[in-house]
Scaffold this motif. Sequence first.
Motif, PDB file in Angstrom:
ATOM      1  N   ARG A  49       0.830  -1.216   0.000  1.00 48.62           N
ATOM      2  CA  ARG A  49       0.000   0.000   0.000  1.00 48.62           C
ATOM      3  C   ARG A  49       0.862   1.263   0.000  1.00 48.62           C
ATOM      4  O   ARG A  49       0.409   2.331  -0.412  1.00 48.62           O
ATOM      5  CB  ARG A  49      -0.917   0.014   1.228  1.00 48.62           C
ATOM      6  N   ALA A  87       1.648   2.502  -3.525  1.00 47.44           N
ATOM      7  CA  ALA A  87       0.410   2.966  -4.144  1.00 47.44           C
ATOM      8  C   ALA A  87       0.003   4.336  -3.601  1.00 47.44           C
ATOM      9  O   ALA A  87      -0.423   5.215  -4.365  1.00 47.44           O
ATOM     10  CB  ALA A  87      -0.699   1.947  -3.921  1.00 47.44           C
ATOM     11  N   SER A  91       2.319   7.070  -4.944  1.00 47.78           N
ATOM     12  CA  SER A  91       1.983   7.375  -6.329  1.00 47.78           C
ATOM     13  C   SER A  91       0.706   8.203  -6.415  1.00 47.78           C
ATOM     14  O   SER A  91       0.615   9.147  -7.215  1.00 47.78           O
ATOM     15  CB  SER A  91       1.823   6.070  -7.107  1.00 47.78           C
TER      16      SER A  91
END
Length: 237
Positions: free
Chosen positions: A109, A112, A115
């Motif tokens: 996570r 992610a 990003s």
Amino acid sequence: MTTIRIDGLHKSYRGFEAVHDVGFTAAPGRVVGLLGPNGAGKSTTLQVLLGLTRADAGTATFDGRRYADLEHPAQVVGALLDAGGLHPGRTGRDHLRVQAAASRLPADRVAAALSAVGMTPAADRRVRTYSLGMRQRLGIATALLGRPRVLVLDEPANGLDPAGTRWLRELLRAFADDGGTVLLASHVLAEVAQVADDLVVIGQGRVVAAGPLSELVTDRSLEDVYLDLTAATEGVR
């Protein structure tokens, strides 16, 4: 999908009533702007909602459950109240790793979330080198770690440049359009006017107006409506 419901909230500090009978709802698919002057009771309301302080009366729940009763809170609620509490010696990536481990979230996570907020290029720099806007982005990344159904954000645009402000607006709109619930406390009225579906205006610890933005703001600007509403609360306690 999760609904925030605040009902009959009262909270006093040493005889000073910070919030008085505050009540409103934030529904899935909606961005709710929580507005009010400094000291109006916005932060107290959010602190009660997130279990950081106890109300004297009333309830603040997510689908009928207090924050303290959620089994996996990070997967229900992502929150940003203060981006100033970050450890200056950690990198942004390490900060998120610690938060993910504390919330028992998968390690993947972290990448992610970095990003999602555009922080991957700066992820391995120490937080002490970050600008205020970068700290805000890292705080929002922390809120997104658990892929929550609700976002509770206090002044998330603080320190963001114009490109960052647009990015935040698009992020919140997309989150709500995907069925998420957003409760956004802010003084940046122009941004609230562009992203909010509903408004809750607090003055002197009381809700002075609540409803769809389109109904509260018609032939005047949000700034004019807000100033009139909050001026009317002077002397109220």
